[in-house]
Design a protein around this motif. Structure first.
Motif, PDB file in Angstrom:
ATOM      1  N   ARG A 173     -17.359  29.901  -6.190  1.00 48.02           N
ATOM      2  CA  ARG A 173     -17.790  28.519  -5.991  1.00 48.02           C
ATOM      3  C   ARG A 173     -17.987  27.785  -7.303  1.00 48.02           C
ATOM      4  O   ARG A 173     -17.814  26.561  -7.380  1.00 48.02           O
ATOM      5  CB  ARG A 173     -19.081  28.495  -5.157  1.00 48.02           C
ATOM      6  N   GLU A 174     -18.344  28.514  -8.372  1.00 46.19           N
ATOM      7  CA  GLU A 174     -18.620  27.872  -9.663  1.00 46.19           C
ATOM      8  C   GLU A 174     -17.354  27.307 -10.309  1.00 46.19           C
ATOM      9  O   GLU A 174     -17.438  26.466 -11.216  1.00 46.19           O
ATOM     10  CB  GLU A 174     -19.255  28.873 -10.626  1.00 46.19           C
ATOM     11  N   LEU A 175     -16.185  27.753  -9.869  1.00 47.05           N
ATOM     12  CA  LEU A 175     -14.937  27.366 -10.524  1.00 47.05           C
ATOM     13  C   LEU A 175     -14.252  26.175  -9.857  1.00 47.05           C
ATOM     14  O   LEU A 175     -13.216  25.721 -10.341  1.00 47.05           O
ATOM     15  CB  LEU A 175     -13.969  28.555 -10.553  1.00 47.05           C
ATOM     16  N   LYS A 176     -14.807  25.677  -8.757  1.00 48.91           N
ATOM     17  CA  LYS A 176     -14.154  24.601  -8.029  1.00 48.91           C
ATOM     18  C   LYS A 176     -15.110  23.419  -7.834  1.00 48.91           C
ATOM     19  O   LYS A 176     -16.330  23.575  -7.907  1.00 48.91           O
ATOM     20  CB  LYS A 176     -13.654  25.098  -6.669  1.00 48.91           C
ATOM     21  N   PRO A 177     -14.577  22.209  -7.587  1.00 50.28           N
ATOM     22  CA  PRO A 177     -15.414  21.012  -7.447  1.00 50.28           C
ATOM     23  C   PRO A 177     -16.402  21.117  -6.285  1.00 50.28           C
ATOM     24  O   PRO A 177     -16.263  21.948  -5.382  1.00 50.28           O
ATOM     25  CB  PRO A 177     -14.395  19.899  -7.197  1.00 50.28           C
ATOM     26  N   PHE A 178     -17.394  20.250  -6.297  1.00 51.35           N
ATOM     27  CA  PHE A 178     -18.504  20.277  -5.346  1.00 51.35           C
ATOM     28  C   PHE A 178     -18.073  20.082  -3.900  1.00 51.35           C
ATOM     29  O   PHE A 178     -18.748  20.520  -2.971  1.00 51.35           O
ATOM     30  CB  PHE A 178     -19.531  19.199  -5.713  1.00 51.35           C
ATOM     31  N   HIS A 179     -16.937  19.404  -3.669  1.00 47.91           N
ATOM     32  CA  HIS A 179     -16.561  19.032  -2.311  1.00 47.91           C
ATOM     33  C   HIS A 179     -15.745  20.102  -1.590  1.00 47.91           C
ATOM     34  O   HIS A 179     -15.369  19.928  -0.431  1.00 47.91           O
ATOM     35  CB  HIS A 179     -15.765  17.724  -2.319  1.00 47.91           C
ATOM     36  N   VAL A 180     -15.457  21.231  -2.252  1.00 51.04           N
ATOM     37  CA  VAL A 180     -14.665  22.290  -1.631  1.00 51.04           C
ATOM     38  C   VAL A 180     -15.554  23.078  -0.662  1.00 51.04           C
ATOM     39  O   VAL A 180     -16.712  23.387  -0.958  1.00 51.04           O
ATOM     40  CB  VAL A 180     -14.065  23.218  -2.698  1.00 51.04           C
ATOM     41  N   ARG A 181     -14.999  23.418   0.489  1.00 48.85           N
ATOM     42  CA  ARG A 181     -15.793  24.054   1.547  1.00 48.85           C
ATOM     43  C   ARG A 181     -16.266  25.452   1.142  1.00 48.85           C
ATOM     44  O   ARG A 181     -15.490  26.276   0.647  1.00 48.85           O
ATOM     45  CB  ARG A 181     -14.980  24.164   2.833  1.00 48.85           C
ATOM     46  N   LEU A 182     -17.562  25.715   1.375  1.00 47.47           N
ATOM     47  CA  LEU A 182     -18.162  26.999   1.059  1.00 47.47           C
ATOM     48  C   LEU A 182     -17.792  28.009   2.145  1.00 47.47           C
ATOM     49  O   LEU A 182     -17.929  27.744   3.339  1.00 47.47           O
ATOM     50  CB  LEU A 182     -19.683  26.846   0.970  1.00 47.47           C
ATOM     51  N   ASN A 183     -17.287  29.181   1.724  1.00 49.25           N
ATOM     52  CA  ASN A 183     -16.949  30.235   2.680  1.00 49.25           C
ATOM     53  C   ASN A 183     -18.209  30.881   3.253  1.00 49.25           C
ATOM     54  O   ASN A 183     -19.318  30.696   2.741  1.00 49.25           O
ATOM     55  CB  ASN A 183     -16.070  31.297   2.016  1.00 49.25           C
ATOM     56  N   ASP A 184     -18.012  31.684   4.287  1.00 52.11           N
ATOM     57  CA  ASP A 184     -19.155  32.301   4.974  1.00 52.11           C
ATOM     58  C   ASP A 184     -19.911  33.268   4.085  1.00 52.11           C
ATOM     59  O   ASP A 184     -21.110  33.526   4.321  1.00 52.11           O
ATOM     60  CB  ASP A 184     -18.661  33.035   6.233  1.00 52.11           C
ATOM     61  N   ASP A 185     -19.258  33.821   3.030  1.00 54.88           N
ATOM     62  CA  ASP A 185     -19.967  34.759   2.147  1.00 54.88           C
ATOM     63  C   ASP A 185     -20.930  34.055   1.204  1.00 54.88           C
ATOM     64  O   ASP A 185     -21.732  34.696   0.521  1.00 54.88           O
ATOM     65  CB  ASP A 185     -18.977  35.618   1.358  1.00 54.88           C
ATOM     66  N   GLY A 186     -20.858  32.717   1.150  1.00 58.59           N
ATOM     67  CA  GLY A 186     -21.754  31.954   0.287  1.00 58.59           C
ATOM     68  C   GLY A 186     -21.433  32.053  -1.189  1.00 58.59           C
ATOM     69  O   GLY A 186     -22.107  31.446  -2.023  1.00 58.59           O
ATOM     70  N   LYS A 187     -20.405  32.812  -1.545  1.00 56.45           N
ATOM     71  CA  LYS A 187     -20.063  33.018  -2.954  1.00 56.45           C
ATOM     72  C   LYS A 187     -18.710  32.400  -3.326  1.00 56.45           C
ATOM     73  O   LYS A 187     -18.516  31.993  -4.464  1.00 56.45           O
ATOM     74  CB  LYS A 187     -20.034  34.512  -3.269  1.00 56.45           C
ATOM     75  N   THR A 188     -17.809  32.387  -2.384  1.00 67.25           N
ATOM     76  CA  THR A 188     -16.476  31.848  -2.657  1.00 67.25           C
ATOM     77  C   THR A 188     -16.240  30.585  -1.841  1.00 67.25           C
ATOM     78  O   THR A 188     -16.987  30.269  -0.911  1.00 67.25           O
ATOM     79  CB  THR A 188     -15.385  32.882  -2.316  1.00 67.25           C
ATOM     80  N   VAL A 189     -15.171  29.863  -2.208  1.00 69.95           N
ATOM     81  CA  VAL A 189     -14.856  28.604  -1.532  1.00 69.95           C
ATOM     82  C   VAL A 189     -13.420  28.639  -1.018  1.00 69.95           C
ATOM     83  O   VAL A 189     -12.586  29.418  -1.489  1.00 69.95           O
ATOM     84  CB  VAL A 189     -15.059  27.394  -2.468  1.00 69.95           C
ATOM     85  N   ALA A 190     -13.144  27.747  -0.060  1.00 67.73           N
ATOM     86  CA  ALA A 190     -11.816  27.683   0.565  1.00 67.73           C
ATOM     87  C   ALA A 190     -10.887  26.839  -0.297  1.00 67.73           C
ATOM     88  O   ALA A 190     -10.665  25.654  -0.029  1.00 67.73           O
ATOM     89  CB  ALA A 190     -11.930  27.120   1.979  1.00 67.73           C
ATOM     90  N   ALA A 191     -10.378  27.449  -1.328  1.00 64.39           N
ATOM     91  CA  ALA A 191      -9.488  26.745  -2.261  1.00 64.39           C
ATOM     92  C   ALA A 191      -8.351  27.675  -2.659  1.00 64.39           C
ATOM     93  O   ALA A 191      -8.484  28.900  -2.599  1.00 64.39           O
ATOM     94  CB  ALA A 191     -10.253  26.287  -3.492  1.00 64.39           C
ATOM     95  N   PHE A 192      -7.234  27.094  -3.067  1.00 67.70           N
ATOM     96  CA  PHE A 192      -6.128  27.897  -3.585  1.00 67.70           C
ATOM     97  C   PHE A 192      -5.363  27.108  -4.637  1.00 67.70           C
ATOM     98  O   PHE A 192      -5.363  25.876  -4.657  1.00 67.70           O
ATOM     99  CB  PHE A 192      -5.190  28.373  -2.470  1.00 67.70           C
ATOM    100  N   ASP A 193      -4.711  27.837  -5.538  1.00 66.88           N
ATOM    101  CA  ASP A 193      -3.799  27.284  -6.531  1.00 66.88           C
ATOM    102  C   ASP A 193      -2.435  27.931  -6.341  1.00 66.88           C
ATOM    103  O   ASP A 193      -2.352  29.115  -5.977  1.00 66.88           O
ATOM    104  CB  ASP A 193      -4.283  27.556  -7.962  1.00 66.88           C
ATOM    105  N   ILE A 194      -1.366  27.167  -6.584  1.00 68.45           N
ATOM    106  CA  ILE A 194      -0.017  27.727  -6.566  1.00 68.45           C
ATOM    107  C   ILE A 194       0.498  27.773  -8.000  1.00 68.45           C
ATOM    108  O   ILE A 194       0.571  26.738  -8.681  1.00 68.45           O
ATOM    109  CB  ILE A 194       0.932  26.914  -5.680  1.00 68.45           C
ATOM    110  N   ILE A 195       0.829  28.981  -8.441  1.00 65.32           N
ATOM    111  CA  ILE A 195       1.346  29.201  -9.789  1.00 65.32           C
ATOM    112  C   ILE A 195       2.832  29.503  -9.671  1.00 65.32           C
ATOM    113  O   ILE A 195       3.231  30.358  -8.866  1.00 65.32           O
ATOM    114  CB  ILE A 195       0.635  30.391 -10.478  1.00 65.32           C
ATOM    115  N   VAL A 196       3.666  28.814 -10.440  1.00 65.97           N
ATOM    116  CA  VAL A 196       5.109  29.043 -10.393  1.00 65.97           C
ATOM    117  C   VAL A 196       5.593  29.513 -11.759  1.00 65.97           C
ATOM    118  O   VAL A 196       4.972  29.208 -12.784  1.00 65.97           O
ATOM    119  CB  VAL A 196       5.873  27.761  -9.969  1.00 65.97           C
ATOM    120  N   PRO A 197       6.687  30.267 -11.787  1.00 71.71           N
ATOM    121  CA  PRO A 197       7.219  30.730 -13.077  1.00 71.71           C
ATOM    122  C   PRO A 197       7.503  29.568 -14.023  1.00 71.71           C
ATOM    123  O   PRO A 197       7.984  28.517 -13.612  1.00 71.71           O
ATOM    124  CB  PRO A 197       8.511  31.456 -12.688  1.00 71.71           C
TER     125      PRO A 197
END
Length: 618
Positions: free
Chosen positions: A513-537
């Protein structure tokens, strides 16, 4: 004129608004059907050469005998001028031997050479109008215009002539024999930056107003245009509505961004200071204070006598102005010691906008309000970050594709992002084959293979925790930054995952949660958030995405935890108070998408007019 031009171009369509033929339409057709066509073309000279015309043999006079014909083809009288023209190079060699600027023989020979008419020649020009990679070979006879006028690189031409097969077989299938010059835009060669051949891209950045005339940047621009069309086509085909988001905003989308502030107060204050400081230059503080002391005595004297009220008022006003000058001089002295000249705080209630405003770093928060009413929406425009970064993947102004989808969860956003990248990759392969082929030779030979890989294979999906575990197990590579839980993955870490381990695009999800903006949804574990990044070569992080927090209480708590100004987000909280909905979306850095498609490693080379730290030339 129009009917005449239509007859000229029976097989080649005219450009609708310029009454000329676009070069791409010529190269898209068979040369056999074009030979003999009269056309008008326009463009800029890419390169040139000059060949001397050989004199044609004179035909024998009518009724001449065979012996006369033989005599005619043998030795014949030539003029003195023709003889001298054939010896010009010999004469110039003699002049070099003579040397000196005042040698009488040299001066006389120069005079003779200058008076001679130039030998007949043909300028062979490679002309491009920016519509395609290929250039048209254009032949201009010296009897029409002096070669020196049309041969310099960058010269603009509008010409009329006949298409024909080249006299010499080579890589050219068609060329234009010019019969009429309609326009010549000359070039000052010693000042034109593209006069030198093959300037590196980093040097071209200082001449961004000329660099689209280079073949590389022209190809990048055409691919940029194709990807823009692909973007709008994808969203229209999938039921999204296009909504323009504001560039000026009072809201920090991330909550911790480096922003550009918008105000018109500072410019006015600076002008005032410049005027007063200029006026006070050369005046010492001691002399002004001594003047105040003298004026004060004069005022006291006038008060005692009470004889001249007008003189007293003028003297008091004079002291006030002098005191203001003292204050300015004292401020100037402080500024020399590192203290700011301005001591007053800016009062934003007097600004153009009555509260602090910024150039937006993202439009996703504003897009949510339209998603909550219209369903699926997207925006495409410039976004700004005031980061003093030297990264090749970030500049101050970058264009973003952003979308929000109502009734959509994180998995839906992943599928949408995956589909989008595959769609635009196929679009580029199908519509930009010529430019991709050129850039594969000039920039990066792996471009087409990477696009094919992105469009044909499923992306690897891993969590942030899994990414850390994979990187920790790498033994034959020492990373510059440590791999620790709860810290950002660096560009080096991300590149290693996609280039060395998985060898294809990677989706990393479930960040702390500390690595993403305030508006990202908090997951049920209370530690992570529902966010993803796509990395391409090669391009790195191309998409940032999230399912946003729809719960008012959780969002309010997050704002409080991060000590963000709640009043700035009241309108955003209203969306949770009234008809809240589950929703998700993503932001794609469009300029990085162009860089990834073209094989260029520095995003400044794909942006028409890049704005980076310390650079805003035009």
């Amino acid at each position: 004129m129009d009917s005449e031009q239509l007859s000229f171009h029976a097989h080649v369509p005219l450009s609708k608004y310029s009454k000329r033929v676009i070069l791409k339409t010529i190269f898209d057709r068979s040369s056999d059907e074009l030979v003999g066509e009269r056309v008008v073309v326009g463009g800029w000279v890419k390169s040139s050469s000059e060949v001397r015309k050989e004199p044609l043999p004179q035909p024998p006079p009518p009724g001449a005998a065979a012996g006369d014909v033989a005599a005619a083809t043998g030795p014949k009288d030539v003029s003195c001028g023709e003889v001298l023209q054939t010896r010009i190079s010999f004469f110039r060699s003699i002049m070099k031997v003579l040397g000196g600027t005042h040698n009488p023989i040299r001066e006389k020979m120069e005079s003779v050479i200058q008076k001679l008419p130039p030998p007949p020649s043909i300028a062979i020009l490679q002309v491009s109008d920016g519509s395609c990679v290929s250039s048209l070979q254009v032949l201009v006879d010296s009897s029409i215009v002096s070669p020196s006028q049309v041969m310099p690189t960058g010269t603009c031409l509008l010409v009329e002539g006949i298409l024909r097969q080249p006299a010499l077989q080579g890589k050219r299938d068609i060329e234009l024999k010019v019969e009429k010059i309609m326009h010549v835009g000359t070039v000052v060669q010693d000042k034109y930056p593209l006069s030198k051949k093959r300037l590196p891209l980093d040097m071209l950045r200082d001449s961004s107003h000329f660099r689209p005339r280079t073949t590389t940047v022209a190809s990048v621009t055409r691919i940029h245009d194709a990807l823009t069309q692909a973007t709008h086509t994808f969203f229209m085909n999938n039921g999204f509505l296009y909504v323009q988001m504001p560039i000026i905003t009072t809201t920090d989308c991330d909550g911790f961004s480096d922003k550009f502030q918008v105000t018109n107060l500072l410019g006015k204050e600076t002008k005032k200071e410049l005027v007063t400081m200029d006026a006070s230059e050369g005046i010492s503080l001691e002399s002004v204070r001594a003047s105040i002391s003298e004026k004060s005595k004069q005022v006291e004297e006038l008060k005692r006598t009470d004889s001249n009220r007008e003189a007293l008022a003028a003297a008091i006003q004079d002291i006030r102005k002098t005191n203001e000058l003292v204050a300015q001089l004292e401020a100037r002295e402080k500024s020399k010691l590192g203290t700011s000249v301005r001591t007053e705080m800016v009062n934003f209630s007097e600004d153009f906008f009555p509260r602090q405003t910024y150039l937006t770093v993202s439009g996703r928060l504003h897009l949510e309000s339209y998603a909550c009413a219209l369903g699926n929406v997207y925006s495409f425009g410039p976004r700004f970050r005031a980061q003093k970064s030297e990264s090749k993947k970030h500049v101050a102004e970058m264009w973003m594709v952003e979308l929000e989808m109502a009734f959509s969860q994180l998995e839906d956003a992943m599928n949408c992002a995956d589909d989008f990248l595959k769609f635009v990759g196929k679009w580029a392969l199908e519509n930009c084959s010529e430019d991709l082929k050129f850039l594969s030779k000039r920039v990066d030979h792996t471009i087409v293979d990477r696009l094919l890989l992105m469009t044909s294979m499923p992306f690897q999906r891993i969590s942030y925790a899994e990414a850390l575990e994979v990187l920790t197990q790498v033994k034959d590579k020492k990373f510059e930054a440590n791999i620790d839980s709860g810290v950002f993955l660096t560009e080096e870490h991300e590149s290693f995952l996609v280039d060395e381990i998985y060898k294809k695009p990677v989706i990393i999800h479930s960040y702390p949660r500390e690595l993403k903006p305030f508006h990202v949804r908090l997951n049920d574990d209370g530690k992570t958030v529902a966010a993803f990044d796509i990395i391409v070569p090669k391009a790195g992080k191309l998409i940032r995405a999230s399912q946003n927090e729809e719960r008012l209480s959780v969002l309010t708590t997050r704002i409080k935890e991060l000590s963000l100004p709640k009043e700035q987000y009241e309108w955003y909280l209203d969306l949770r108070r009234h008809g809240t909905v589950i929703h998700s979306g993503f932001s794609l850095v469009f300029d990085l998408l162009v860089a990834n498609t073209t094989g260029l490693i520095d995003v400044r080379d794909v942006i028409p007019f890049p704005r980076s730290h310390g650079k805003a030339n035009n």
